[in-house]
Design a protein around this motif. Structure first.
Motif, PDB file in Angstrom:
ATOM      1  N   TYR A  88       0.866  -1.174   0.000  1.00 47.25           N
ATOM      2  CA  TYR A  88       0.000   0.000   0.000  1.00 47.25           C
ATOM      3  C   TYR A  88       0.906   1.229   0.000  1.00 47.25           C
ATOM      4  N   THR A  89       0.667   2.136  -0.933  1.00 48.20           N
ATOM      5  CA  THR A  89       1.501   3.335  -1.028  1.00 48.20           C
ATOM      6  C   THR A  89       0.955   4.435  -0.128  1.00 48.20           C
ATOM      7  N   ASP A  90       1.782   5.441   0.094  1.00 50.66           N
ATOM      8  CA  ASP A  90       1.371   6.569   0.932  1.00 50.66           C
ATOM      9  C   ASP A  90       0.566   7.613   0.161  1.00 50.66           C
ATOM     10  N   ASP A  91       0.236   7.289  -1.098  1.00 52.10           N
ATOM     11  CA  ASP A  91      -0.509   8.235  -1.920  1.00 52.10           C
ATOM     12  C   ASP A  91      -1.711   7.573  -2.612  1.00 52.10           C
ATOM     13  N   ALA A  92      -2.415   6.733  -1.852  1.00 54.53           N
ATOM     14  CA  ALA A  92      -3.719   6.182  -2.245  1.00 54.53           C
ATOM     15  C   ALA A  92      -3.685   5.137  -3.355  1.00 54.53           C
ATOM     16  N   LYS A  93      -2.555   4.556  -3.629  1.00 52.55           N
ATOM     17  CA  LYS A  93      -2.458   3.516  -4.647  1.00 52.55           C
ATOM     18  C   LYS A  93      -1.949   2.226  -4.001  1.00 52.55           C
ATOM     19  N   ALA A  94      -1.762   1.212  -4.818  1.00 55.10           N
ATOM     20  CA  ALA A  94      -1.193  -0.043  -4.336  1.00 55.10           C
ATOM     21  C   ALA A  94      -0.256  -0.602  -5.394  1.00 55.10           C
ATOM     22  N   ILE A  95       0.693  -1.369  -4.937  1.00 54.20           N
ATOM     23  CA  ILE A  95       1.583  -2.102  -5.823  1.00 54.20           C
ATOM     24  C   ILE A  95       1.366  -3.572  -5.495  1.00 54.20           C
ATOM     25  N   LEU A  96       0.844  -4.310  -6.462  1.00 53.19           N
ATOM     26  CA  LEU A  96       0.606  -5.731  -6.271  1.00 53.19           C
ATOM     27  C   LEU A  96       1.804  -6.488  -6.802  1.00 53.19           C
ATOM     28  N   GLY A  97       2.163  -7.565  -6.130  1.00 55.31           N
ATOM     29  CA  GLY A  97       3.337  -8.291  -6.562  1.00 55.31           C
ATOM     30  C   GLY A  97       3.235  -9.782  -6.336  1.00 55.31           C
ATOM     31  N   VAL A  98       4.102 -10.495  -7.038  1.00 54.40           N
ATOM     32  CA  VAL A  98       4.283 -11.930  -6.842  1.00 54.40           C
ATOM     33  C   VAL A  98       5.770 -12.238  -6.922  1.00 54.40           C
ATOM     34  N   SER A  99       6.171 -13.285  -6.226  1.00 58.47           N
ATOM     35  CA  SER A  99       7.521 -13.827  -6.369  1.00 58.47           C
ATOM     36  C   SER A  99       7.405 -15.112  -7.173  1.00 58.47           C
ATOM     37  N   VAL A 100       8.233 -15.213  -8.214  1.00 61.73           N
ATOM     38  CA  VAL A 100       8.167 -16.339  -9.138  1.00 61.73           C
ATOM     39  C   VAL A 100       9.516 -17.035  -9.168  1.00 61.73           C
ATOM     40  N   ILE A 101       9.500 -18.351  -9.109  1.00 64.68           N
ATOM     41  CA  ILE A 101      10.741 -19.124  -9.228  1.00 64.68           C
ATOM     42  C   ILE A 101      11.213 -19.037 -10.676  1.00 64.68           C
ATOM     43  N   GLY A 102      12.479 -18.695 -10.872  1.00 63.69           N
ATOM     44  CA  GLY A 102      13.017 -18.603 -12.217  1.00 63.69           C
ATOM     45  C   GLY A 102      14.403 -18.019 -12.213  1.00 63.69           C
ATOM     46  N   THR A 103      14.887 -17.690 -13.387  1.00 66.87           N
ATOM     47  CA  THR A 103      16.181 -17.032 -13.532  1.00 66.87           C
ATOM     48  C   THR A 103      16.053 -15.947 -14.591  1.00 66.87           C
ATOM     49  N   PHE A 104      16.905 -14.963 -14.512  1.00 64.68           N
ATOM     50  CA  PHE A 104      16.911 -13.933 -15.543  1.00 64.68           C
ATOM     51  C   PHE A 104      17.520 -14.467 -16.838  1.00 64.68           C
ATOM     52  N   ALA A 105      18.217 -15.595 -16.763  1.00 64.46           N
ATOM     53  CA  ALA A 105      18.767 -16.200 -17.971  1.00 64.46           C
ATOM     54  C   ALA A 105      17.653 -16.805 -18.827  1.00 64.46           C
ATOM     55  N   ASP A 106      16.582 -17.281 -18.191  1.00 65.72           N
ATOM     56  CA  ASP A 106      15.441 -17.848 -18.908  1.00 65.72           C
ATOM     57  C   ASP A 106      14.160 -17.270 -18.309  1.00 65.72           C
ATOM     58  N   LEU A 107      13.669 -16.222 -18.939  1.00 70.87           N
ATOM     59  CA  LEU A 107      12.500 -15.508 -18.433  1.00 70.87           C
ATOM     60  C   LEU A 107      11.190 -15.955 -19.071  1.00 70.87           C
ATOM     61  N   THR A 108      11.187 -17.048 -19.806  1.00 68.83           N
ATOM     62  CA  THR A 108       9.998 -17.449 -20.554  1.00 68.83           C
ATOM     63  C   THR A 108       8.763 -17.550 -19.666  1.00 68.83           C
ATOM     64  N   GLU A 109       8.829 -18.351 -18.613  1.00 69.58           N
ATOM     65  CA  GLU A 109       7.667 -18.518 -17.735  1.00 69.58           C
ATOM     66  C   GLU A 109       7.382 -17.244 -16.947  1.00 69.58           C
TER      67      GLU A 109
END
Length: 151
Positions: A88-109
């Motif tokens: 929750y931001t301090d200016d009435a918005k939100a940032i939604l997120g997920v953590s995904v198993i993977g690598t930056f070498a293979d970003l397909t999924e």
């Protein structure tokens, strides 16, 4: 070696119903990663039982200048998404997120998940990081996302 790639999506709303839709779609089998959540009210901090996450979501829906981070663990171990994150931001918005198993070498999924969530939440500003939390302000997040170069 797999890492956790965090994906963040800035949204212009923080209503509890919308947050629950996001959580139910991407991390339906979830649990808390802490014993309690804190809410900040006029009297200071107050503990809220994690069993009642709806009270926490409702509080931050109505207190639009309060910032806070909520982390939820995905209890489904067969899923690439390991956590859900609500910032929750301090200016009435939100940032939604997920953590995904993977690598930056293979970003397909990871890219497939990223693009699907970006469309689902109707985010125009989003990014991926290696376990780096976003700022709790939408303007700062826009710069943060720009620096990540997946904007």
């Amino acid at each position: 070696m797999p890492e956790l790639i965090d994906q963040y999506f800035l949204v212009d709303r923080r209503d509890a119903e919308f947050i629950r839709l996001f959580l139910d779609k991407y991390v339906p089998d979830r649990g808390p990663v802490t014993d309690y959540y804190l809410i900040v009210n006029e009297d200071g901090e107050e503990k809220i039982d994690v069993k009642n996450i709806d009270d926490v979501l409702s509080f931050y829906e109505h207190h639009v200048n309060c910032d806070y981070d909520i982390y939820l663990e995905n209890l489904n171990r067969n899923c690439s998404i390991t956590h859900a994150i609500i910032t929750y931001t301090d200016d009435a918005k939100a940032i939604l997120g997920v953590s995904v198993i993977g690598t930056f070498a293979d970003l397909t999924e990871s890219l497939a998940i990223f693009n699907e969530i970006k469309v689902f939440v109707k985010s125009t500003v989003a990014c991926m990081t290696l376990e780096e939390p976003p700022p709790n302000n939408s303007i700062e997040f826009i710069e943060f996302a720009r620096d990540m170069r997946l904007y």
